[in-house]
Write an enzyme that holds these catalytic residues in place. Structure first.
Site, mmCIF file in Angstrom:
data_model
loop_
_atom_site.group_PDB
_atom_site.id
_atom_site.type_symbol
_atom_site.label_atom_id
_atom_site.label_comp_id
_atom_site.label_asym_id
_atom_site.label_seq_id
_atom_site.Cartn_x
_atom_site.Cartn_y
_atom_site.Cartn_z
ATOM 1 N N ASP A 27 1.009 -1.082 -0.020
ATOM 2 C CA ASP A 27 0.153 0.248 -0.049
ATOM 3 C C ASP A 27 0.939 1.134 -0.090
ATOM 4 O O ASP A 27 1.763 1.198 0.785
ATOM 5 C CB ASP A 27 -1.026 -0.085 1.077
ATOM 6 C CG ASP A 27 -2.038 -0.983 1.132
ATOM 7 O OD1 ASP A 27 -2.558 -1.201 0.032
ATOM 8 O OD2 ASP A 27 -2.475 -1.355 2.109
ATOM 9 N N ASP A 84 -6.864 -1.339 -5.032
ATOM 10 C CA ASP A 84 -7.878 -1.069 -4.205
ATOM 11 C C ASP A 84 -8.936 -0.041 -4.858
ATOM 12 O O ASP A 84 -9.920 -0.198 -4.727
ATOM 13 C CB ASP A 84 -7.336 -0.531 -2.721
ATOM 14 C CG ASP A 84 -6.481 -1.636 -2.210
ATOM 15 O OD1 ASP A 84 -6.834 -2.814 -2.292
ATOM 16 O OD2 ASP A 84 -5.569 -1.057 -1.297
#
Length: 169
Positions: free
Chosen positions: A125, A143
């Site tokens: 991330d 995402d």
């Protein structure tokens, strides 16, 4: 009468699969740059509400099951594989454009994170948005594809009548 999202022009599955591949590849390219330029845990402030980060997530959204002991990696790999195959097959049939776009974005995001889990053992991330001391959990382009695709599906379901209703008219 045609739906406002139209099924008048048949778009080949190849276009939707290509869009999915582009999302997955763009996500992987950014992750490659993040891996090569930031150490794990690094936080680079860019604006008053956004940091570029390098975090590892062994769980799912919001780090769900991140501390589950390792089995979750294989569970999420299997889940992403099943979902990805299902979506790729779903895109073989004619769909309203907004619906197909939603499925394509979800497919691209699922594949992007599947690659991470399969080859890295975790998802990288790198986007961190915050306001004062409140931080949204860090996330990535994959995402965004998944959430954006889900939003497209919701919008599609609101804007276009169902096939069952169309047949009854």
């Amino acid at each position: 009468m045609k739906s406002p999202l139209g099924m008048a022009h048949r778009i080949t599955p190849g276009l939707w699969w290509t869009l999915s591949l582009a999302v997955a590849l763009a996500d992987q390219a950014i992750k490659y740059v993040i891996e090569g330029s930031l150490s794990v845990g690094a936080v680079v402030p860019l604006t008053p509400v956004f940091n570029l980060v390098h975090f590892w997530n062994t769980g799912a959204a919001f780090s769900f099951l991140a501390d589950a002991g390792g089995w979750q990696r294989y569970f999420f790999i299997l889940l992403a594989l099943v979902v990805s195959i299902g979506l790729a097959l779903l895109l073989r049939k004619p769909r309203a454009k907004l619906e197909a776009l939603g499925y394509s974005l979800i497919l691209g995001g699922a594949v992007g994170n599947l690659i991470d889990r399969s080859f890295r053992g975790h998802v990288i991330d790198y986007l961190d948005f915050f306001w004062q001391s409140w931080h949204w959990p860090a996330f990535n382009l994959a995402d965004i594809g998944i959430v954006g695709g889900a939003a497209m599906l919701l919008l599609s379901s609101v804007l276009s009548p169902s096939a069952e209703l169309d047949r009854g008219r």
